[in-house]
Scaffold this motif. Structure first.
Motif, PDB file in Angstrom:
ATOM      1  N   THR A  32      50.531  33.522  36.375  1.00 40.10           N
ATOM      2  CA  THR A  32      49.209  33.371  36.549  1.00 40.10           C
ATOM      3  C   THR A  32      48.224  32.774  35.529  1.00 40.10           C
ATOM      4  N   ILE A  87      41.647  28.890  40.040  1.00 39.67           N
ATOM      5  CA  ILE A  87      41.000  28.757  41.312  1.00 39.67           C
ATOM      6  C   ILE A  87      39.798  27.824  41.197  1.00 39.67           C
ATOM      7  N   GLU A 144      36.437  26.060  43.048  1.00 42.07           N
ATOM      8  CA  GLU A 144      35.334  26.279  43.785  1.00 42.07           C
ATOM      9  C   GLU A 144      34.522  24.879  43.947  1.00 42.07           C
ATOM     10  N   LYS A 176      44.485  22.009  48.092  1.00 41.31           N
ATOM     11  CA  LYS A 176      44.993  23.394  47.241  1.00 41.31           C
ATOM     12  C   LYS A 176      43.780  23.815  46.556  1.00 41.31           C
ATOM     13  N   ARG A 177      43.548  25.179  46.517  1.00 45.35           N
ATOM     14  CA  ARG A 177      42.472  25.675  45.841  1.00 45.35           C
ATOM     15  C   ARG A 177      43.073  26.577  44.565  1.00 45.35           C
ATOM     16  N   VAL A 178      44.151  26.801  44.470  1.00 43.33           N
ATOM     17  CA  VAL A 178      44.640  27.528  43.507  1.00 43.33           C
ATOM     18  C   VAL A 178      45.899  26.462  42.856  1.00 43.33           C
ATOM     19  N   ARG A 219      35.695  35.319  36.923  1.00 43.00           N
ATOM     20  CA  ARG A 219      37.351  35.359  37.527  1.00 43.00           C
ATOM     21  C   ARG A 219      37.099  35.911  38.954  1.00 43.00           C
ATOM     22  N   ARG A 220      38.356  35.738  39.527  1.00 37.40           N
ATOM     23  CA  ARG A 220      38.386  36.025  40.999  1.00 37.40           C
ATOM     24  C   ARG A 220      39.810  36.710  41.098  1.00 37.40           C
ATOM     25  N   GLU A 221      39.740  37.784  41.952  1.00 36.14           N
ATOM     26  CA  GLU A 221      41.142  38.403  42.406  1.00 36.14           C
ATOM     27  C   GLU A 221      41.515  37.547  43.551  1.00 36.14           C
ATOM     28  N   THR A 222      43.011  37.074  43.427  1.00 37.01           N
ATOM     29  CA  THR A 222      43.632  36.504  44.379  1.00 37.01           C
ATOM     30  C   THR A 222      44.837  36.953  44.458  1.00 37.01           C
ATOM     31  N   PRO A 223      45.931  36.325  45.505  1.00 37.99           N
ATOM     32  CA  PRO A 223      47.162  36.968  45.581  1.00 37.99           C
ATOM     33  C   PRO A 223      47.868  36.509  44.425  1.00 37.99           C
ATOM     34  N   VAL A 274      37.902  30.850  37.530  1.00 31.33           N
ATOM     35  CA  VAL A 274      37.212  29.997  38.423  1.00 31.33           C
ATOM     36  C   VAL A 274      36.628  28.942  37.829  1.00 31.33           C
TER      37      VAL A 274
END
Length: 71
Positions: free
Chosen positions: A6, A11, A13, A21-23, A50-54, A60
């Protein structure tokens, strides 16, 4: 995305809605990222967001501009 952690992923935007793909793997040094897409490049820059993702909490990167490839 084998072998990525990670801390090396970001990510995206903005930019084209159909960007596949966005990640994605992030840049190591300068906070800028260039993605090849449809005969050109989509440019993204790091934000303070920052963003929470899987994949965990990721930085960002916002779309800034598109440049065309030279033929």
């Amino acid at each position: 995305m084998t072998g990525l952690t990670t801390s090396t992923m970001v990510i995206l935007e903005g930019g084209p809605r159909d960007l596949p793909k966005r990640v994605v793997p992030g840049p190591i040094l300068d906070g800028r990222l260039k993605i090849q897409f449809r005969g050109g490049y989509e440019h993204f820059e790091a934000t303070d967001h920052r963003r929470e993702t899987p994949f965990g909490v990721l930085t960002v990167y916002e779309w800034t501009l598109r440049t065309e490839m030279a033929e």
